[in-house]
Scaffold this motif. Structure first.
Motif, PDB file in Angstrom:
ATOM      1  N   GLY A   1      54.693  28.770   7.138  1.00 32.50           N
ATOM      2  CA  GLY A   1      55.203  28.378   8.477  1.00 32.50           C
ATOM      3  C   GLY A   1      54.639  27.383   9.588  1.00 32.50           C
ATOM      4  O   GLY A   1      54.851  27.560  10.680  1.00 32.50           O
ATOM      5  N   VAL A   2      53.820  26.357   8.846  1.00 30.32           N
ATOM      6  CA  VAL A   2      53.220  25.643   9.425  1.00 30.32           C
ATOM      7  C   VAL A   2      54.243  24.652  10.232  1.00 30.32           C
ATOM      8  O   VAL A   2      55.111  23.944   9.440  1.00 30.32           O
ATOM      9  N   LYS A   3      54.394  24.729  11.644  1.00 29.79           N
ATOM     10  CA  LYS A   3      55.437  23.834  12.345  1.00 29.79           C
ATOM     11  C   LYS A   3      55.521  22.279  12.336  1.00 29.79           C
ATOM     12  O   LYS A   3      56.293  21.714  12.418  1.00 29.79           O
ATOM     13  N   SER A   4      54.130  21.730  12.245  1.00 30.32           N
ATOM     14  CA  SER A   4      54.151  20.292  12.291  1.00 30.32           C
ATOM     15  C   SER A   4      52.879  19.985  11.254  1.00 30.32           C
ATOM     16  O   SER A   4      51.992  20.404  11.354  1.00 30.32           O
ATOM     17  N   ALA A   5      53.132  18.873  10.539  1.00 28.58           N
ATOM     18  CA  ALA A   5      52.006  18.443   9.533  1.00 28.58           C
ATOM     19  C   ALA A   5      50.979  17.575  10.123  1.00 28.58           C
ATOM     20  O   ALA A   5      50.580  16.362   9.803  1.00 28.58           O
ATOM     21  N   ASP A   6      50.471  18.049  11.282  1.00 28.62           N
ATOM     22  CA  ASP A   6      49.354  17.126  11.845  1.00 28.62           C
ATOM     23  C   ASP A   6      48.300  18.456  12.410  1.00 28.62           C
ATOM     24  O   ASP A   6      48.497  19.393  12.173  1.00 28.62           O
ATOM     25  N   VAL A   7      47.178  17.917  12.757  1.00 33.15           N
ATOM     26  CA  VAL A   7      46.258  18.706  13.157  1.00 33.15           C
ATOM     27  C   VAL A   7      46.490  19.763  14.189  1.00 33.15           C
ATOM     28  O   VAL A   7      46.030  20.926  14.024  1.00 33.15           O
TER      29      VAL A   7
ATOM     30  N   GLY B   1      49.350  21.293  14.533  1.00 36.81           N
ATOM     31  CA  GLY B   1      50.079  22.156  14.006  1.00 36.81           C
ATOM     32  C   GLY B   1      49.410  23.025  13.221  1.00 36.81           C
ATOM     33  O   GLY B   1      49.769  24.353  12.964  1.00 36.81           O
ATOM     34  N   MET B   2      48.496  22.676  12.483  1.00 40.01           N
ATOM     35  CA  MET B   2      47.698  23.232  11.324  1.00 40.01           C
ATOM     36  C   MET B   2      46.721  24.107  12.053  1.00 40.01           C
ATOM     37  O   MET B   2      46.409  25.369  11.720  1.00 40.01           O
ATOM     38  N   VAL B   3      46.059  23.753  13.187  1.00 36.90           N
ATOM     39  CA  VAL B   3      45.203  24.666  14.122  1.00 36.90           C
ATOM     40  C   VAL B   3      46.184  25.745  14.634  1.00 36.90           C
ATOM     41  O   VAL B   3      45.557  27.037  14.795  1.00 36.90           O
TER      42      VAL B   3
ATOM     43  N   ASP C   1      44.345  23.272   1.490  1.00 39.39           N
ATOM     44  CA  ASP C   1      45.382  22.331   0.984  1.00 39.39           C
ATOM     45  C   ASP C   1      46.802  22.408   1.720  1.00 39.39           C
ATOM     46  O   ASP C   1      47.102  23.218   1.763  1.00 39.39           O
ATOM     47  N   TYR C   2      47.169  21.469   2.380  1.00 36.33           N
ATOM     48  CA  TYR C   2      48.390  21.370   3.180  1.00 36.33           C
ATOM     49  C   TYR C   2      49.635  21.007   2.008  1.00 36.33           C
ATOM     50  O   TYR C   2      49.728  19.951   1.674  1.00 36.33           O
ATOM     51  N   ASP C   3      50.489  21.862   1.844  1.00 36.74           N
ATOM     52  CA  ASP C   3      51.713  21.451   0.977  1.00 36.74           C
ATOM     53  C   ASP C   3      52.894  21.245   1.969  1.00 36.74           C
ATOM     54  O   ASP C   3      53.689  22.041   2.505  1.00 36.74           O
ATOM     55  N   PRO C   4      53.329  19.929   2.026  1.00 36.64           N
ATOM     56  CA  PRO C   4      54.284  19.543   3.058  1.00 36.64           C
ATOM     57  C   PRO C   4      55.660  19.928   2.510  1.00 36.64           C
ATOM     58  O   PRO C   4      56.695  20.260   3.546  1.00 36.64           O
ATOM     59  N   ALA C   5      55.846  20.249   1.302  1.00 37.50           N
ATOM     60  CA  ALA C   5      57.043  20.578   0.896  1.00 37.50           C
ATOM     61  C   ALA C   5      57.674  22.100   1.146  1.00 37.50           C
ATOM     62  O   ALA C   5      58.340  22.571   1.824  1.00 37.50           O
ATOM     63  N   GLN C   6      56.289  22.944   1.093  1.00 40.70           N
ATOM     64  CA  GLN C   6      56.213  24.390   1.505  1.00 40.70           C
ATOM     65  C   GLN C   6      56.107  24.697   2.969  1.00 40.70           C
ATOM     66  O   GLN C   6      56.135  25.764   3.261  1.00 40.70           O
TER      67      GLN C   6
ATOM     68  N   LEU D   1      49.471  26.231   4.090  1.00 44.64           N
ATOM     69  CA  LEU D   1      48.261  25.890   4.231  1.00 44.64           C
ATOM     70  C   LEU D   1      47.529  26.857   3.160  1.00 44.64           C
ATOM     71  O   LEU D   1      47.540  28.270   3.234  1.00 44.64           O
ATOM     72  N   VAL D   2      47.178  26.577   1.925  1.00 46.09           N
ATOM     73  CA  VAL D   2      46.625  27.327   0.710  1.00 46.09           C
ATOM     74  C   VAL D   2      45.171  27.112   0.954  1.00 46.09           C
ATOM     75  O   VAL D   2      44.549  26.208   0.629  1.00 46.09           O
ATOM     76  N   PRO D   3      44.234  28.239   0.785  1.00 45.55           N
ATOM     77  CA  PRO D   3      42.804  28.300   0.852  1.00 45.55           C
ATOM     78  C   PRO D   3      42.414  27.435  -0.274  1.00 45.55           C
ATOM     79  O   PRO D   3      42.916  27.658  -1.485  1.00 45.55           O
ATOM     80  N   ASP D   4      41.406  26.548  -0.310  1.00 41.57           N
ATOM     81  CA  ASP D   4      40.795  25.698  -1.243  1.00 41.57           C
ATOM     82  C   ASP D   4      39.330  26.218  -1.582  1.00 41.57           C
ATOM     83  O   ASP D   4      38.517  25.471  -0.976  1.00 41.57           O
ATOM     84  N   PRO D   5      39.118  27.149  -2.429  1.00 37.22           N
ATOM     85  CA  PRO D   5      37.961  27.646  -2.722  1.00 37.22           C
ATOM     86  C   PRO D   5      36.854  26.578  -3.529  1.00 37.22           C
ATOM     87  O   PRO D   5      35.961  26.853  -3.904  1.00 37.22           O
ATOM     88  N   SER D   6      37.644  25.618  -3.979  1.00 39.08           N
ATOM     89  CA  SER D   6      37.034  24.618  -4.776  1.00 39.08           C
ATOM     90  C   SER D   6      35.990  23.812  -4.165  1.00 39.08           C
ATOM     91  O   SER D   6      34.919  23.110  -4.653  1.00 39.08           O
ATOM     92  N   PHE D   7      36.125  24.132  -2.681  1.00 38.54           N
ATOM     93  CA  PHE D   7      34.833  23.395  -1.851  1.00 38.54           C
ATOM     94  C   PHE D   7      33.596  24.368  -1.604  1.00 38.54           C
ATOM     95  O   PHE D   7      32.662  24.049  -0.770  1.00 38.54           O
TER      96      PHE D   7
END
Length: 365
Positions: free
Chosen positions: A42-48, A50-52, A138-143, A146-152
């Motif tokens: 439910g991220v409301k806006s695809a900017d910093v 909204g994500m914070v 990783d932010y998925d705009p379609a869904q 914000l999916v945690p990315d442990p690859s980092f």
């Protein structure tokens, strides 16, 4: 009966709303332990911003809460170091205090070539167990998730146990920087990561004292066929908890060992095509030929990461006696052979350090 049911339903909704509003503030240690476990929906806006905001709703922290309160004020009335730079997809908060409990935060969004975005949020607090960490999503705009990315997780590994690490997310550009601070050094080892549209490159490590050391090394060692130093290792020669730096060329023919104390870099010993490095506990030195019938050895004895004194030994062939003459000096003053031999004997047996070599950036310019 209907009124009772309706009343109960409204009461339940109010209770849920209150519970959400009263979600307790978490420490950065708690967030560090838990952030990988949950996809934020439910991220409301695809900017910093909204994500914070979405991150704060899931993992409420003191620093982000204070940031949002501060940003409601006119810019000239801000209580803290608070930044929202929408054009550069960057946010930052710092209390501007030396209090070890002071909590800082940075956030940044990178565009990914697959249409997604990479969101990073970093925290630091000296009094915490973790000290600092960065969470990647990783932010998925379609869904709108914000999916945690442990690859980092393996992006950065500290070079030494006694080090403070700061993650610096870029306000301008896309270069991600990680700095390692050693208490005795006064400046960091700087690790720079380039962004390729999906991931970060291997780090380019910059050693602040490189130019000064190269000038001194050129004066003391045979360097006219030398390549640039291209790798480094950290080694705690005197076991005081503060590391020294060991530099090497790719072929390891040329090497230098340095101490760093309060911003001052000192060349302790080196290796070229005539001299070789050696180590004892608390001691580093080099030895090699110094002309026909001449052999030279120098020892740097360390205490609290700095040279306590230097011992020099010159051995020359005596054609009259068909033997070898020894001459010792300590910090430039002559001492007897017995004194010199006793000092060398006190070093014990030589040691062979086991170090991990890391890539070092070649100075430019």
């Amino acid at each position: 009966m209907k009124k009772t049911v309706l009343f109960c339903g409204l009461l339940c909704l109010l209770m849920v709303a209150c519970q959400e509003a009263e979600k307790p503030i978490m420490t950065i240690d708690q967030v560090n332990e838990q952030w990988k476990t949950t996809t934020i929906k439910g991220v409301k806006s695809a900017d910093v911003m909204g994500m914070v905001q979405a991150f704060q709703k899931q993992w409420p922290t003191n620093s982000v809460g204070l940031l949002f309160e501060d940003l409601k004020l006119p810019e000239n009335e801000l209580h803290y170091l608070s930044v929202h730079d929408a054009d550069n997809a960057y946010m930052m908060f710092a209390e501007g205090s030396n209090d070890p409990d002071a909590e800082g935060m940075q956030a940044k969004v990178w565009q990914r070539s697959n249409g997604h975005q990479l969101f990073a949020i970093a925290f630091d607090q000296f009094s915490s167990n973790v000290k600092s960490f960065v969470a990647f999503y990783d932010y998925d705009p379609a869904q709108k998730t914000l999916v945690p990315d442990p690859s980092f997780d393996n992006l950065f590994t500290p070079s030494h146990s006694n080090v403070a690490v700061r993650y610096d997310l870029p306000q301008y550009g896309e270069l991600f920087e990680v700095n390692e601070y050693f208490w005795n050094w006064w400046w960091p080892l700087r690790h720079f990561y380039e962004w390729d549209g999906m991931r970060f490159s291997d780090p380019e490590v910059v050693f602040e004292g490189m130019y000064e050391i190269m000038d001194e090394f050129d004066e003391s060692y045979m360097t006219y066929e030398m390549d640039d130093f291209s790798k480094y290792a950290l080694i705690d020669i005197d076991e005081d908890g503060e590391p020294e730096i060991w530099l090497s060329t790719d072929n390891e023919e040329y090497q230098a060992v340095l101490s760093v104390v309060e911003g001052q870099v000192k060349l302790l010993a080196g290796q070229d095509f005539k001299r070789s490095l050696f180590f004892y506990k608390g001691v580093v030195g080099d030895a090699g030929g110094c002309g026909t019938g001449c052999y030279y050895t120098q020892y740097a004895i360390l205490k609290n990461s700095a040279p306590e004194y230097h011992l020099y030994n010159m051995q020359t062939y005596n054609f009259s006696t068909d033997g070898v003459d020894d001459e010792y000096s300590k910090d430039g003053e002559a001492i007897t052979n017995d004194e010199g031999d006793a000092i060398v004997k006190s070093f014990g047996e030589p040691v062979a350090p086991d170090v991990t070599w890391c890539k070092l950036a070649v100075p430019k310019g």
